[in-house]
Design a protein around this motif. Structure first.
Motif: not given
Length: 293
Positions: A9-11, A175-178, A274-275, A290-293
């Protein structure tokens, strides 16, 4: 050894950056020999390719200290209280007795419950710091990355090193999910055996990308740009890499991939799911995120 961490759980709530334009302070040519001379002696001991005049000019063309740079980027955020504050700095400061973390805690608009500073991780500190934050923060928290280059040198991989600061605001909800973070140590040094190093980096990417959605963009450390371009043309690598347009001839070290991500987010209204960020110190350490947009 590949060390994959699935983030629970990190955004990322917001990213703001500050990039130094080397030409903006040309009118502020002030001689500060009492600060420059000791550092120039060290520089000259290891590298005799730069004159004291040029060394002084390169210092004076950028902001005074990493603390000044850090404070300027934090002032882009509203006044707020954070649970955890992490400060990452890898380059030395020309004011060697400068304590940037203490300065920021005193002068910024923020209040913190807990704080920590990390050093000596080179370009990978900005992703490695996410691991540390995952285990510590409970509500809104903040990562501040500062890279202050003492002189405008060209790195072994061909890019000029640039000074920059990036602030990343984190929370636990939206937000942007790590998603995932992975780091590993290569068997070769990238400065001495580029092709083998890149083969290992690509192998790591293939392992890591399996954990991401089929539709994703990739951001690489800007210093890898020339090598990745040649690999992409030979179809050894991937075709969905995004190279930033601004400051495309500079490498901002640990702040670099985040500056590119911010440009990418500002450029496109719709993005792949993802980015993937790839950061490396070009010696033995490679990090993926990886970050979920």
């Amino acid at each position: 050894m590949f060390n994959l961490m699935k983030v629970e759980s990190m955004y990322i709530n917001s990213i703001r950056d500050l990039v130094i334009n080397l030409s903006e302070n040309e009118s502020k040519y002030i001689v500060i020999n009492k600060f420059v001379k000791p550092l120039y002696k060290v520089e000259n001991y290891y590298n005799e390719s730069i004159s004291q005049e040029n060394f002084s000019l390169n210092l004076l063309y950028s902001r005074d200290t990493s603390a000044d740079l850090a404070l300027e980027v934090t002032n882009k955020f509203p006044k707020k209280r954070y649970h955890y504050f992490l400060y990452a700095q890898n380059q030395p400061d020309y004011k060697s007795l400068n304590s940037p973390l203490a300065f920021i805690l005193e002068k910024s608009n923020f209040e913190f419950d807990e704080f920590i500073g990390i050093t000596h991780l080179d370009n990978v500190s900005s992703i490695e710091s996410l691991k540390l934050m995952e285990f510590n923060f409970q509500y809104d928290s903040f990562i501040l990355i500062v890279e202050k280059v003492l002189n405008n040198i060209v790195s072994p991989y061909g890019m000029k090193l640039g000074s920059a600061a990036v602030g990343i605001e984190l929370n636990k909800n939206q937000g942007l999910k790590v998603k995932n973070i992975m780091s590993y140590t290569t068997t070769v040094d990238g400065t001495s055996s580029v092709n083998v190093f890149l083969d290992e980096l690509i192998d790591g990417y293939k392992r890591f990308s399996d954990e991401s959605s089929p539709s994703h963009k990739v951001i690489v450390q800007n210093s890898l740009k020339g090598y990745i371009e040649s690999l992409r043309q030979s179809k050894t690598f991937i075709n969905n890499i995004y190279f930033r347009k601004g400051y495309n001839n500079m490498d901002f070290q640990s702040a670099d991939v985040w500056i590119t991500l911010k440009e990418l987010l500002n450029k496109y209204q719709s993005l792949p799911q993802d980015v993937i960020l790839i950061s490396t110190n070009f010696h033995h350490k490679v990090c993926f995120c990886s970050i979920r947009i």
